[in-house]
Design an enzyme around this catalytic site. Structure first.
Site, PDB file in Angstrom:
ATOM      1  N   GLU A  78      32.762  39.446  39.752  1.00  0.00           N
ATOM      2  CA  GLU A  78      32.802  39.570  38.299  1.00  0.00           C
ATOM      3  C   GLU A  78      34.099  39.064  37.678  1.00  0.00           C
ATOM      4  O   GLU A  78      34.189  38.893  36.461  1.00  0.00           O
ATOM      5  CB  GLU A  78      32.572  41.030  37.904  1.00  0.00           C
ATOM      6  CG  GLU A  78      31.129  41.485  38.149  1.00  0.00           C
ATOM      7  CD  GLU A  78      30.900  42.948  37.853  1.00  0.00           C
ATOM      8  OE1 GLU A  78      31.891  43.687  37.725  1.00  0.00           O
ATOM      9  OE2 GLU A  78      29.730  43.355  37.767  1.00  0.00           O
ATOM     10  N   GLU A 109      29.905  46.682  61.261  1.00  0.00           N
ATOM     11  CA  GLU A 109      31.188  47.285  60.905  1.00  0.00           C
ATOM     12  C   GLU A 109      31.982  47.762  62.112  1.00  0.00           C
ATOM     13  O   GLU A 109      33.126  48.194  61.967  1.00  0.00           O
ATOM     14  CB  GLU A 109      30.962  48.468  59.970  1.00  0.00           C
ATOM     15  CG  GLU A 109      30.284  49.672  60.625  1.00  0.00           C
ATOM     16  CD  GLU A 109      30.146  50.839  59.665  1.00  0.00           C
ATOM     17  OE1 GLU A 109      30.538  51.947  60.070  1.00  0.00           O
ATOM     18  OE2 GLU A 109      29.659  50.646  58.544  1.00  0.00           O
TER      19      GLU A 109
END
Length: 273
Positions: A78, A109
């Site tokens: 953004e 992960e």
């Protein structure tokens, strides 16, 4: 036991009405901003150092897994449309790659060496900064990444929702926002995710303001990529220059930039006067 894994304050939720569920979740959510407020000094320390480095051309990288990783990707993605910065100035990396944004990649992960390999694709430089995102503070992908980056002299920070975690110990500027047990035990996409989102908003917005990407309270460097944003840009130019809509629209269409339109309009008015 990690705070994020502690038993919920609520039980027998399957017996709750819809209204009871919604009110209970909302009551828990209301505690998050108050919790974040206690950690503003930690956030300030990190942001102050980020600003210094980014003013010199350094980039900001977020690394995370699962919900935390997705939040980092969202915040980074953004920044270009909101502040007009280059696509590679704020970068979000998630364990498992971009495919993990939509679908969980099992065990991605758990590799402590993968994050630095992901970061190396961007050719890390001394002025860059890396923020590790992990609600638990124990994610190997994130811990391994910040350790490797710090060993190279890169500034490191983190956002976690537990105290005294391995992740916090691995970075220079830890942010530990402890929000307490989740409404659903261990579901850190809820309060912990909300806390991380709030802190990311604070970090990126305050950094961009300090880097001159905002005028007053207006996003003058936003990308004019759709009709809504063009209309917003026109409104900003009208107010800043005290001109009518057609004149503001003409400036926007000529410059394709709110900031440039304001500068051009200001220059024109000075010549007339």
């Amino acid at each position: 036991m990690l705070t994020t894994e502690m038993a919920s304050r609520y039980d027998h939720r399957e017996k709750m009405s819809v209204l009871q569920l919604l009110e209970s979740i909302n009551n828990e959510d209301l505690t998050v901003p108050r919790a974040v407020s206690h950690y503003v000094p930690q956030i300030e320390r990190l942001v102050t150092h980020l600003i210094k480095r980014m003013k010199k051309g350094g980039r900001l990288f977020y690394i995370g897994a699962g919900t935390s990783g997705r939040l980092g990707v969202v915040d980074a993605s953004e920044c270009p449309p909101t502040f007009g910065v280059p696509e590679d100035w704020v970068v979000g990396l998630i364990a498992g790659g971009d495919g993990a944004i939509r679908k969980a990649v099992e065990f991605a992960e758990d590799d402590p060496g993968q994050a630095i390999r992901d970061l190396d694709e961007y050719v890390l430089e001394a002025g860059d900064s890396v923020i590790g995102l992990a609600a638990s503070g124990t994610t190997p992908y994130v811990i391994g990444g910040v350790k490797a980056a710090r060993a190279r002299g890169i500034l490191t920070g983190c956002i976690t929702c537990n105290s005294d975690t391995p992740l916090a110990a691995a970075v220079e500027y830890p942010i530990e926002v402890v929000v307490g047990p989740e409404f659903l035990t261990g579901s850190t996409r809820m309060k912990a995710g909300t806390a991380q989102k709030l802190v990311l908003n604070m970090i990126s917005t305050s950094v961009m303001i300090q880097l001159g990407r905002v005028k007053g309270n207006k996003m003058v460097d936003m990308q004019l990529s759709n009709n809504k944003l063009i209309a917003r840009g026109v409104a900003i130019v009208m107010k800043e220059l005290n001109i009518d809509r057609p004149a503001a629209q003409r400036l926007i269409m000529e410059t394709h930039s709110v900031r440039a339109a304001i500068d051009a309009g200001g220059a024109s008015s000075r010549k007339i006067s």
